[in-house]
Design a protein around this motif. Structure first.
Motif, PDB file in Angstrom:
ATOM      1  N   THR A 145       8.303  10.941   6.020  1.00 42.06           N
ATOM      2  CA  THR A 145       8.313  10.721   4.603  1.00 42.06           C
ATOM      3  C   THR A 145       8.516   9.108   4.231  1.00 42.06           C
ATOM      4  O   THR A 145       7.316   9.110   3.172  1.00 42.06           O
ATOM      5  CB  THR A 145       9.957  10.795   4.267  1.00 42.06           C
ATOM      6  N   VAL A 146       8.730   8.778   4.890  1.00 41.05           N
ATOM      7  CA  VAL A 146       8.259   6.936   5.460  1.00 41.05           C
ATOM      8  C   VAL A 146       6.967   6.553   5.244  1.00 41.05           C
ATOM      9  O   VAL A 146       6.750   6.012   3.986  1.00 41.05           O
ATOM     10  CB  VAL A 146       9.003   6.279   6.258  1.00 41.05           C
ATOM     11  N   ALA A 147       6.204   7.522   5.957  1.00 44.83           N
ATOM     12  CA  ALA A 147       4.824   7.576   6.028  1.00 44.83           C
ATOM     13  C   ALA A 147       3.991   7.851   5.033  1.00 44.83           C
ATOM     14  O   ALA A 147       3.498   6.875   4.457  1.00 44.83           O
ATOM     15  CB  ALA A 147       4.222   8.045   7.541  1.00 44.83           C
ATOM     16  N   ALA A 148       4.535   8.795   4.717  1.00 41.06           N
ATOM     17  CA  ALA A 148       3.252   9.057   3.087  1.00 41.06           C
ATOM     18  C   ALA A 148       4.391   7.916   2.001  1.00 41.06           C
ATOM     19  O   ALA A 148       3.028   7.656   1.350  1.00 41.06           O
ATOM     20  CB  ALA A 148       4.073  10.294   2.308  1.00 41.06           C
ATOM     21  N   ASP A 149       5.238   7.769   1.660  1.00 38.68           N
ATOM     22  CA  ASP A 149       5.370   6.966   0.759  1.00 38.68           C
ATOM     23  C   ASP A 149       4.920   5.309   0.996  1.00 38.68           C
ATOM     24  O   ASP A 149       4.596   4.856   0.337  1.00 38.68           O
ATOM     25  CB  ASP A 149       6.746   6.367   0.922  1.00 38.68           C
ATOM     26  N   LEU A 150       5.298   5.146   2.132  1.00 40.26           N
ATOM     27  CA  LEU A 150       4.090   3.644   2.834  1.00 40.26           C
ATOM     28  C   LEU A 150       2.659   3.978   2.282  1.00 40.26           C
ATOM     29  O   LEU A 150       2.341   3.111   2.045  1.00 40.26           O
ATOM     30  CB  LEU A 150       4.600   3.488   4.117  1.00 40.26           C
ATOM     31  N   ARG A 151       2.368   4.438   2.844  1.00 41.65           N
ATOM     32  CA  ARG A 151       1.011   5.181   2.575  1.00 41.65           C
ATOM     33  C   ARG A 151      -0.024   4.740   1.192  1.00 41.65           C
ATOM     34  O   ARG A 151      -0.575   4.428   1.005  1.00 41.65           O
ATOM     35  CB  ARG A 151       0.396   6.342   3.676  1.00 41.65           C
ATOM     36  N   VAL A 152       1.499   5.707   0.333  1.00 36.82           N
ATOM     37  CA  VAL A 152       1.021   5.627  -0.967  1.00 36.82           C
ATOM     38  C   VAL A 152       1.308   4.274  -1.744  1.00 36.82           C
ATOM     39  O   VAL A 152       0.925   3.974  -1.829  1.00 36.82           O
ATOM     40  CB  VAL A 152       1.948   6.677  -1.789  1.00 36.82           C
ATOM     41  N   ALA A 153       2.023   3.361  -1.583  1.00 37.92           N
ATOM     42  CA  ALA A 153       2.849   2.111  -1.669  1.00 37.92           C
ATOM     43  C   ALA A 153       1.632   1.624  -1.433  1.00 37.92           C
ATOM     44  O   ALA A 153       1.241   0.398  -2.081  1.00 37.92           O
ATOM     45  CB  ALA A 153       3.788   2.179  -0.785  1.00 37.92           C
ATOM     46  N   MET A 154       1.016   1.382  -0.408  1.00 35.38           N
ATOM     47  CA  MET A 154       0.342   0.335   0.509  1.00 35.38           C
ATOM     48  C   MET A 154      -1.350   0.587  -0.364  1.00 35.38           C
ATOM     49  O   MET A 154      -1.923  -0.269  -0.647  1.00 35.38           O
ATOM     50  CB  MET A 154      -0.118   0.186   1.453  1.00 35.38           C
ATOM     51  N   GLY A 155      -1.342   1.226  -0.325  1.00 38.02           N
ATOM     52  CA  GLY A 155      -2.654   2.033  -1.070  1.00 38.02           C
ATOM     53  C   GLY A 155      -2.746   1.200  -2.549  1.00 38.02           C
ATOM     54  O   GLY A 155      -3.314   0.790  -3.503  1.00 38.02           O
TER      55      GLY A 155
END
Length: 141
Positions: free
Chosen positions: A8-18
């Motif tokens: 979940t953290v990975a998905a949220d981080l990927r979206v936010a970084m993008g």
């Protein structure tokens, strides 16, 4: 607050970084594809148009057009290949180096202003610590 699952953290981080990367790129005055070519030349040094095309995962014909545009603007220069007379290398010109630095400065300035105006001192400290964690993640094999 319970700890979130790594996925979940990975998905949220990927979206936010993008989203953040796309927003920062809005500060550019040179089109993204051209900035990418200038950045590669800055990091990796002079190379052939074919090598640039492979690096950017575009067709050589597309890269030849981009190289032509960059040359017309004086951002890159062409010179003879040192070992193969049939080839030439393209490299950043001094004007190109300055333009790339200006793009990077605009991005950094925007981000610094956003951090200063949008985040509390505690959030700024947390973000600074998080940057080191993101560097560690980027280095993970």
């Amino acid at each position: 607050m319970p700890t979130q699952e790594p996925a979940t953290v990975a998905a949220d981080l990927r979206v936010a970084m993008g989203k953040l990367a796309r927003r920062v790129k809005q500060e550019d005055r040179i089109p993204h594809g051209q900035v990418a070519v200038l950045g590669v030349l800055d990091r990796d040094g002079a190379m052939t148009t074919s090598d640039l095309a492979a690096d950017q995962r575009v067709r050589p014909q597309s890269m030849a057009r981009a190289v032509g545009l960059l040359m017309d603007q004086g951002l890159i220069v062409r010179r003879a290949h040192p070992t193969d007379g049939r080839k030439s290398l393209v490299d950043l010109s001094e004007v190109g180096r300055a333009a790339l630095e200006a793009e990077r400065d605009r991005r950094a300035d925007w981000l610094a202003r956003a951090i200063d105006l949008e985040l509390s001192p505690d959030e700024q400290e947390l973000l600074a610590r998080s940057a080191a964690l993101m560097e560690r993640l980027a280095a993970y094999n």
